[in-house]
Structures are given as C-alpha cells and as structure tokens.
Design an enzyme around this catalytic site. Structure first.
Site, mmCIF file in Angstrom:
data_model
loop_
_atom_site.group_PDB
_atom_site.id
_atom_site.type_symbol
_atom_site.label_atom_id
_atom_site.label_comp_id
_atom_site.label_asym_id
_atom_site.label_seq_id
_atom_site.Cartn_x
_atom_site.Cartn_y
_atom_site.Cartn_z
ATOM 1 C CG LEU A 36 -1.957 -1.085 1.361
ATOM 2 C CD1 LEU A 36 -2.705 -0.972 2.683
ATOM 3 C CD2 LEU A 36 -2.942 -1.006 0.199
ATOM 4 C CG ASP A 37 0.442 4.155 -2.952
ATOM 5 O OD1 ASP A 37 1.267 3.340 -3.406
ATOM 6 O OD2 ASP A 37 -0.502 4.625 -3.605
ATOM 7 C CG HIS A 38 3.727 7.623 1.838
ATOM 8 N ND1 HIS A 38 3.271 8.679 2.596
ATOM 9 C CD2 HIS A 38 3.870 8.094 0.583
ATOM 10 C CE1 HIS A 38 3.170 9.747 1.825
ATOM 11 N NE2 HIS A 38 3.527 9.411 0.609
ATOM 12 C CE LYS B 131 -2.618 7.204 -3.472
ATOM 13 N NZ LYS B 131 -1.342 7.176 -2.794
#
Ligand code: URA
Length: 240
Positions: free
Chosen positions: A105-107, A191
């Site tokens: 998962l992205d930060h 995104k």
C-alpha cells in the site's frame, strides 16, 4: 508433531541469534508452563507450545499470518526511505522472522494490510492469476459523477499498461467518496485510474481483501492481529 531444542525454537520465532537465545535461556528469562527452563538443550514439542519471555507469553507458530490496520505515513518497502516502515508497528521478532507485507500500500494509503513470513503464501496471494478482489474507499477532489463511475467500470488506459484496466465493481458512496473493487494490484492503481478518468484521489483506504473485511477484525489504526484458519479461508478467491 515435532520436537526441537529450546534455543532453536526461540530462534525460529524471531527472538534473535542462537547465541542470544541461549543467553536468554541461561539467564532464566524463559519459562514454559510457568516453569523457568535454563537448559537451552531442553527438547520440547512445538505443537501447541506457549512460552514466556520477559513475562510476555507467546505461542509457537511455524508461520505468522497478520492483518494490520495501516495508518498513513508508513512505507511497505523493505528499505523504507522517507517514512518509517510498517514493520516498526509490529513486535521486533517479526522483523527477525522476515515478515513482509503481501503486496504494497502507498505510504499515505490506510487500511487492511496482510503480512506474513510464509513465502509460498505471499507468492500465492500476490499472484495476478489468483484474482483476489480488493476493496478500496477513495476520497476524491472533484465530485463523483455517473460518468466517472462508468469510465472506471468500462476501463481506463494507463500509461505503460498495454490494455485498459477496469474496476470489477464501483459505486458512489457520497459526493466525494466512491467504493472500488480491483482484482489486479498494479502500482498506484486506484490513484492512476482516478486520474485517468479525470478526477484526483485525495485519500485511499483498503477495507477488504477477498472476503476478509477490516471492520470484522476490530483493529484501531496501527493495531494488528494474527489471522486464524477461518480468517485465512476468506482470502481465497470466490469459488476456490
Ligand atoms: N492503489 C493505489 O493507488 N494505492 C494503493 O496504495 C493501493 C491501490
């Protein structure tokens, strides 16, 4: 059934090098069934074993399967560079056991992150052939329109992807939030799909993987739990 010496058991559970584990044992820091064991050669059945180190009790686990409610500001990469790594949210012995996130998962993405030290499980779970649906709630900059939902459902072309990518399902939750289900796990996929469809993702939360819902685990942000067989079975693709 399998018996092992106590020093090997502690090492396998991530409590440090064999030398360090032997020291812990001879220093009287390790107890089994309430009895301190100071002989590191003591041979114990690992099945169903629980042991106490520094007054904290642990169960022997051949592998660990973990769900973390990931807060924002943590990186999933092995060598985090800009933010602390997600492993810093878990007990230190999981780093020694080489627990890793299943996918990334992205930060700034929050929510359900699976982690394990079982390479076969990580590999199977991350395989694109497995088609495990993942549900995300995205907060958008511009309002969520019917047109946006239609684009995400029919497929959007992303730079460096040969074919358009489509959501398995997608629905509007309110003016600035939508729920989207993806079967693939491409880099920044939600995104990038939102951007390609003409909107912008402001915040992203993963709430379900397979049929395992984050809410069913009752974890506050930053908390984690072990996944038992029943919970793990919810990660199988539908019909498997
Ligand atoms: N899609 C994204 O864009 N980011 C994530 O962290 C997960 C899915």
């Amino acid at each position: 059934m399998s018996k092992q010496s106590l020093d090997r058991i502690l090492q396998s559970q991530g409590f440090g090098t064999r030398k360090w584990c032997r020291e812990l044992i001879s220093d009287g820091e390790v107890a089994v069934n309430g009895e301190t064991i100071t002989d590191y050669r003591a041979s114990l059945e690992t099945d169903g074993l629980s042991f106490t180190i520094f007054d904290e009790t642990w169960e022997y686990r051949q592998h660990v399967y973990i769900a973390l409610n990931k807060p924002p500001g943590y990186e999933c990469s092995r060598k985090p560079s800009h933010h602390p790594g997600v492993l810093t949210l878990l007990p230190e012995q999981f780093t020694w056991r080489e627990v890793q996130p299943v996918g990334r998962l992205d930060h700034d993405t929050t929510g359900l992150l699976l982690m394990s030290d079982d390479g076969a499980f990580i590999h199977a779970q991350s395989s694109p052939k497995r088609h495990v649906p993942k549900l995300y709630v995205a907060t958008t900059d511009a309002p969520v329109t019917d047109e946006l939902i239609e684009k995400l459902l029919s497929g959007v072309k992303l730079h460096d992807e040969p074919a358009p990518l489509a959501a398995q399902s997608c629905r509007r939750l309110d003016e600035h939030r939508l729920e989207i289900v993806l079967e693939q796990g491409k880099y920044h996929q939600v995104k990038r799909m939102l951007a390609a469809a003409g909107n912008h993702c402001q915040a992203l939360r993963r709430t379900m993987v397979g049929r395992l819902e984050l809410d069913s685990l009752s974890l506050d942000e930053g908390e984690w739990c072990y996944l038992d067989e029943e919970k793990l079975s919810l990660l199988a693709p539908a019909g498997a």
